[in-house]
Design a protein around this motif. Sequence first.
Motif, PDB file in Angstrom:
ATOM      1  N   UNK A 153     -39.059  70.736  89.147  1.00 19.36           N
ATOM      2  CA  UNK A 153     -37.741  70.155  88.896  1.00 19.36           C
ATOM      3  C   UNK A 153     -37.671  68.702  89.364  1.00 19.36           C
ATOM      4  N   UNK A 154     -38.426  68.369  90.425  1.00 22.83           N
ATOM      5  CA  UNK A 154     -38.391  67.014  90.983  1.00 22.83           C
ATOM      6  C   UNK A 154     -39.501  66.123  90.431  1.00 22.83           C
ATOM      7  N   UNK A 155     -40.376  66.678  89.582  1.00 21.10           N
ATOM      8  CA  UNK A 155     -41.464  65.891  89.030  1.00 21.10           C
ATOM      9  C   UNK A 155     -42.582  65.639  90.016  1.00 21.10           C
ATOM     10  N   UNK A 156     -42.798  66.574  90.929  1.00 22.85           N
ATOM     11  CA  UNK A 156     -43.824  66.436  91.972  1.00 22.85           C
ATOM     12  C   UNK A 156     -44.996  67.362  91.672  1.00 22.85           C
ATOM     13  N   UNK A 157     -46.224  66.832  91.740  1.00 22.91           N
ATOM     14  CA  UNK A 157     -47.432  67.629  91.527  1.00 22.91           C
ATOM     15  C   UNK A 157     -48.142  67.884  92.852  1.00 22.91           C
ATOM     16  N   UNK A 158     -48.587  69.126  93.045  1.00 26.07           N
ATOM     17  CA  UNK A 158     -49.421  69.455  94.203  1.00 26.07           C
ATOM     18  C   UNK A 158     -50.857  69.074  93.854  1.00 26.07           C
ATOM     19  N   UNK A 159     -51.478  68.206  94.676  1.00 26.18           N
ATOM     20  CA  UNK A 159     -52.799  67.679  94.318  1.00 26.18           C
ATOM     21  C   UNK A 159     -53.930  68.224  95.180  1.00 26.18           C
ATOM     22  N   UNK A 160     -53.624  68.716  96.351  1.00 23.84           N
ATOM     23  CA  UNK A 160     -54.661  69.302  97.206  1.00 23.84           C
ATOM     24  C   UNK A 160     -53.973  70.080  98.323  1.00 23.84           C
ATOM     25  N   UNK A 161     -54.773  70.828  99.085  1.00 24.23           N
ATOM     26  CA  UNK A 161     -54.192  71.592 100.174  1.00 24.23           C
ATOM     27  C   UNK A 161     -55.194  72.515 100.820  1.00 24.23           C
TER      28      UNK A 161
END
Length: 345
Positions: free
Chosen positions: A115-123
């Motif tokens: 919804x906020x346009x945020x991508x999870x890229x690592x973790x």
Amino acid sequence: MADLGKIDREFFERRIAPNLGADRDDVALGPTHGVDFGVLDIGGQALVTATDPLSIPPALGFERAARFALNLVLADVAVSGVAPSHLSVCFTLPETMSDEEFATVWETIHEECVDLGVSVVTGHTARYSDPSHPWVGAATAMGVGEHDEVVRPDGARVGDRLLLTTGPAVESVGLLSTIFADEIDLAAGVLADAQERLDEVYAVRDALTAAAAGSGAVTAMHDVTEGGLAGALNEMAAGAGARFAIDCEAVPMRPGVAELCEYLEIDPWAMTSSGSLLIAVDPDGAGAVTAALEDRGTVVADIGRVERADSEDDAAVGEVVADGERLDHPNEDPSWAAYAELATE
């Protein structure tokens, strides 16, 4: 160093600030006490980044707790005026957390990020024998923008108006009244009001709305976290090298806040209040910022102004005056002691 909560300014300046690893030219804004984010210069663009612990209190319900935890991380980038766009997440889960419970947390984070346009890229995600709720990891948020668009927390200018969204202590009051409802002897209606404050702790969209509405009028923005409103005012004033003059009656107080703080014998101005934003705005843009926030249904009030400090008086540089009386930084947030006391009852 304070026994609970964030380290104090003196410890930071003496032990942390002189020891920040390699001195690199691409660090546009490094760690600064009272500042929510750092900035890197990447090919001429600003990479705004912030790291926070992840708190998942099961008593909130895992879906609600996940939204709450994510917003705390993303808000520290959003107060720069740059939209958070990427997220790195580390979960150090307790053995007691089931696969289903964690799946709820992760799926909620995913949905809110979409919804906020945020991508999870690592973790990193794993279970360990020592961790326990609510502290189950940490995350780093990032956003990319132009350097001249970054709203720095130390940018308040003489003549600016000071706006406050939501009000003091909403986070602490919402959490304490929800997690420790059985230990708090208040009328059911008052307790319900206090618990509803948790619905007001989401500041990411408010921060981006304020920055966009002002067309450059927003000069500084600070999420009201540990140390509460008193802490945020002092940190912003010190960064600006100015005096903040505050009208106490103008500060909004949400339902249930004063009652619970009185019950706990705690000053609401000293309690952490994620979801509340302190915003310095050029007077010509204050009306537009206020209107944009109100259109979102956000409570916002003009609580004071930025004044010139007497440069010959070191005590006045960064001074906060509330109704004519000096308002000091609380140094230690009383929320932590309240948590500890209620947990033992």
